[in-house]
Every structure is written in structure tokens, then in C-alpha cells.
Design a protein around this motif. Structure first.
Motif, PDB file in Angstrom:
ATOM      1  N   SER A  54       0.803  -1.233  -0.061  1.00  9.61           N
ATOM      2  CA  SER A  54       0.106   0.028  -0.089  1.00  9.61           C
ATOM      3  C   SER A  54       0.700   1.257  -0.039  1.00  9.61           C
ATOM      4  N   TYR A  55       2.100   1.196   0.691  1.00  8.00           N
ATOM      5  CA  TYR A  55       2.938   2.375   0.762  1.00  8.00           C
ATOM      6  C   TYR A  55       3.584   2.458  -0.733  1.00  8.00           C
ATOM      7  N   THR A  56       4.059   1.495  -1.373  1.00 11.38           N
ATOM      8  CA  THR A  56       4.727   1.733  -2.519  1.00 11.38           C
ATOM      9  C   THR A  56       3.841   2.174  -3.797  1.00 11.38           C
ATOM     10  N   ASN A  57       2.364   1.858  -3.626  1.00  5.78           N
ATOM     11  CA  ASN A  57       1.531   2.182  -4.683  1.00  5.78           C
ATOM     12  C   ASN A  57       0.711   3.384  -4.159  1.00  5.78           C
ATOM     13  N   HIS A  58       1.101   3.814  -3.046  1.00  5.63           N
ATOM     14  CA  HIS A  58       0.425   5.198  -2.640  1.00  5.63           C
ATOM     15  C   HIS A  58      -1.053   4.849  -2.587  1.00  5.63           C
ATOM     16  N   GLN A  59      -1.388   3.848  -1.899  1.00  7.52           N
ATOM     17  CA  GLN A  59      -2.796   3.584  -1.737  1.00  7.52           C
ATOM     18  C   GLN A  59      -3.154   3.841  -0.081  1.00  7.52           C
ATOM     19  N   TRP A  60      -3.386   4.748   0.054  1.00  8.13           N
ATOM     20  CA  TRP A  60      -3.581   5.437   1.332  1.00  8.13           C
ATOM     21  C   TRP A  60      -4.672   4.836   1.973  1.00  8.13           C
ATOM     22  N   GLY A  61      -5.918   4.608   1.598  1.00  9.57           N
ATOM     23  CA  GLY A  61      -6.973   3.948   2.011  1.00  9.57           C
ATOM     24  C   GLY A  61      -6.634   2.449   2.543  1.00  9.57           C
ATOM     25  N   VAL A  62      -5.859   1.812   1.574  1.00 13.55           N
ATOM     26  CA  VAL A  62      -5.487   0.345   2.005  1.00 13.55           C
ATOM     27  C   VAL A  62      -4.551   0.365   3.148  1.00 13.55           C
ATOM     28  N   MET A  63      -3.782   1.329   3.197  1.00 15.21           N
ATOM     29  CA  MET A  63      -2.738   1.415   4.329  1.00 15.21           C
ATOM     30  C   MET A  63      -3.464   1.705   5.661  1.00 15.21           C
ATOM     31  N   ALA A  64      -4.548   2.659   5.692  1.00 11.20           N
ATOM     32  CA  ALA A  64      -5.328   2.794   6.657  1.00 11.20           C
ATOM     33  C   ALA A  64      -6.123   1.535   7.146  1.00 11.20           C
ATOM     34  N   LEU A  65      -6.571   1.006   6.210  1.00  9.42           N
ATOM     35  CA  LEU A  65      -7.176  -0.477   6.606  1.00  9.42           C
ATOM     36  C   LEU A  65      -6.216  -1.578   7.062  1.00  9.42           C
ATOM     37  N   ALA A  66      -4.975  -1.397   6.642  1.00  9.57           N
ATOM     38  CA  ALA A  66      -3.970  -2.434   7.039  1.00  9.57           C
ATOM     39  C   ALA A  66      -3.529  -2.257   8.221  1.00  9.57           C
ATOM     40  N   LEU A  67      -3.316  -0.992   8.570  1.00  8.40           N
ATOM     41  CA  LEU A  67      -3.021  -0.600   9.960  1.00  8.40           C
ATOM     42  C   LEU A  67      -4.242  -0.987  11.057  1.00  8.40           C
ATOM     43  N   PHE A  68      -5.512  -0.594  10.706  1.00  7.90           N
ATOM     44  CA  PHE A  68      -6.541  -1.367  11.539  1.00  7.90           C
ATOM     45  C   PHE A  68      -6.609  -2.726  11.549  1.00  7.90           C
ATOM     46  N   TYR A  69      -6.581  -3.287  10.520  1.00  2.00           N
ATOM     47  CA  TYR A  69      -6.539  -4.939  10.479  1.00  2.00           C
ATOM     48  C   TYR A  69      -5.427  -5.570  11.265  1.00  2.00           C
ATOM     49  N   SER A  70      -4.094  -4.584  11.403  1.00  2.00           N
ATOM     50  CA  SER A  70      -3.035  -4.849  12.170  1.00  2.00           C
ATOM     51  C   SER A  70      -3.507  -5.002  13.728  1.00  2.00           C
ATOM     52  N   TYR A  71      -3.912  -3.898  14.138  1.00  2.74           N
ATOM     53  CA  TYR A  71      -4.500  -3.606  15.502  1.00  2.74           C
ATOM     54  C   TYR A  71      -5.598  -4.966  15.655  1.00  2.74           C
ATOM     55  N   SER A  72      -6.402  -5.065  14.820  1.00  5.24           N
ATOM     56  CA  SER A  72      -7.597  -5.912  15.149  1.00  5.24           C
ATOM     57  C   SER A  72      -6.915  -7.412  15.310  1.00  5.24           C
ATOM     58  N   TRP A  73      -5.884  -7.842  14.301  1.00  8.83           N
ATOM     59  CA  TRP A  73      -5.361  -9.126  14.691  1.00  8.83           C
ATOM     60  C   TRP A  73      -4.442  -9.275  15.866  1.00  8.83           C
ATOM     61  N   PHE A  74      -3.821  -8.384  16.356  1.00  5.85           N
ATOM     62  CA  PHE A  74      -3.190  -8.134  17.721  1.00  5.85           C
ATOM     63  C   PHE A  74      -4.169  -8.438  18.701  1.00  5.85           C
ATOM     64  N   ILE A  75      -5.385  -7.903  18.939  1.00  5.56           N
ATOM     65  CA  ILE A  75      -6.379  -7.919  19.788  1.00  5.56           C
ATOM     66  C   ILE A  75      -6.712  -9.581  19.727  1.00  5.56           C
ATOM     67  N   GLY A  76      -6.835 -10.071  18.604  1.00  8.82           N
ATOM     68  CA  GLY A  76      -7.331 -11.591  18.384  1.00  8.82           C
ATOM     69  C   GLY A  76      -6.099 -12.480  18.965  1.00  8.82           C
ATOM     70  N   LEU A  77      -4.761 -12.036  18.584  1.00 12.75           N
ATOM     71  CA  LEU A  77      -3.634 -12.683  18.895  1.00 12.75           C
ATOM     72  C   LEU A  77      -3.765 -12.896  20.754  1.00 12.75           C
ATOM     73  N   ARG A  78      -3.880 -11.639  21.289  1.00 14.56           N
ATOM     74  CA  ARG A  78      -3.891 -11.375  22.705  1.00 14.56           C
ATOM     75  C   ARG A  78      -5.102 -12.187  23.430  1.00 14.56           C
ATOM     76  N   ASN A  79      -6.443 -12.167  22.891  1.00 14.11           N
ATOM     77  CA  ASN A  79      -7.492 -12.725  23.320  1.00 14.11           C
ATOM     78  C   ASN A  79      -7.070 -14.398  23.083  1.00 14.11           C
ATOM     79  N   SER A  80      -6.479 -14.879  21.909  1.00 15.29           N
ATOM     80  CA  SER A  80      -6.379 -16.362  22.026  1.00 15.29           C
ATOM     81  C   SER A  80      -5.405 -16.939  22.562  1.00 15.29           C
ATOM     82  N   TRP A  81      -3.979 -15.998  22.810  1.00 14.68           N
ATOM     83  CA  TRP A  81      -3.037 -16.525  23.480  1.00 14.68           C
ATOM     84  C   TRP A  81      -2.365 -16.253  24.974  1.00 14.68           C
ATOM     85  N   PHE A  82      -3.145 -15.209  25.343  1.00 18.13           N
ATOM     86  CA  PHE A  82      -2.527 -14.565  26.354  1.00 18.13           C
ATOM     87  C   PHE A  82      -3.610 -14.372  27.208  1.00 18.13           C
ATOM     88  N   LYS A  83      -4.694 -14.835  27.260  1.00 15.57           N
ATOM     89  CA  LYS A  83      -5.931 -14.506  28.208  1.00 15.57           C
ATOM     90  C   LYS A  83      -6.604 -15.800  28.630  1.00 15.57           C
TER      91      LYS A  83
END
Length: 83
Positions: A54-83
Motif C-alpha cells: 500500500s505504501y509503494t503504490n500510494h494506496q492510503w486507504g488500503v494503508m489505513a485498513l492494513a493498520l486497522f487490521y493489524s490492530y485487530s489481529w493483535f487483539i485476536g492474538l492477545r485474546n487467543s494466546w494470552f488470556k
């Protein structure tokens, strides 16, 4: 020659996105908790590739979604493995 190396790298990024995303989505919908807990791992493994492309292709909307998905996956990781 440099153009071919760049194309090979871009193909590798696309393959990594396809594989990690497909596995993450498949595991997310698994009936078995023991498999479903691996979904965030594969989701997070794919996120650097999403962010890079997304960065190399200047797709800033996709970048925003990728960052949100990263945060969401992190929450899933925390809930699945560390709680």
C-alpha cells in the motif's frame, strides 16, 4: 535486470499476501478452537506485506485498513494466546 528483480519482489509480496490472508480467513472460520487461535498469527504475518504494497503504490486507504487490521489481529492474538 533491476526491473526483473523488482518484478520478482512484487510477485513475492503478492503471493505472501494471498497465502497468509487465505490461511488467516480460513482459520478464523474454523469450527475448532485449536485451529482458530492460529488465525491472528497468519493475519499478522501478512500485514507487513499489505503495508509495504500500500505504501509503494500510494494506496492510503488500503494503508489505513492494513493498520486497522493489524490492530485487530493483535487483539485476536492477545485474546487467543494470552488470556
Amino acid at each position: 535486470m533491476d526491473y526483473l528483480r523488482l518484478m520478482d519482489a512484487l510477485i513475492l509480496v503478492q503471493v505472501a499476501i494471498a497465502i497468509t490472508s487465505a490461511i488467516a480467513i480460513y482459520l478464523t472460520n474454523s469450527k475448532h478452537d485449536k485451529f482458530r487461535k492460529y488465525a491472528p498469527i497468519f493475519g499478522l504475518l501478512g500485514e507487513p506485506f499489505w503495508i509495504y504494497t500500500s505504501y509503494t503504490n500510494h494506496q492510503w486507504g488500503v494503508m489505513a485498513l492494513a493498520l486497522f487490521y493489524s490492530y485487530s489481529w493483535f487483539i485476536g492474538l492477545r485474546n487467543s494466546w494470552f488470556k
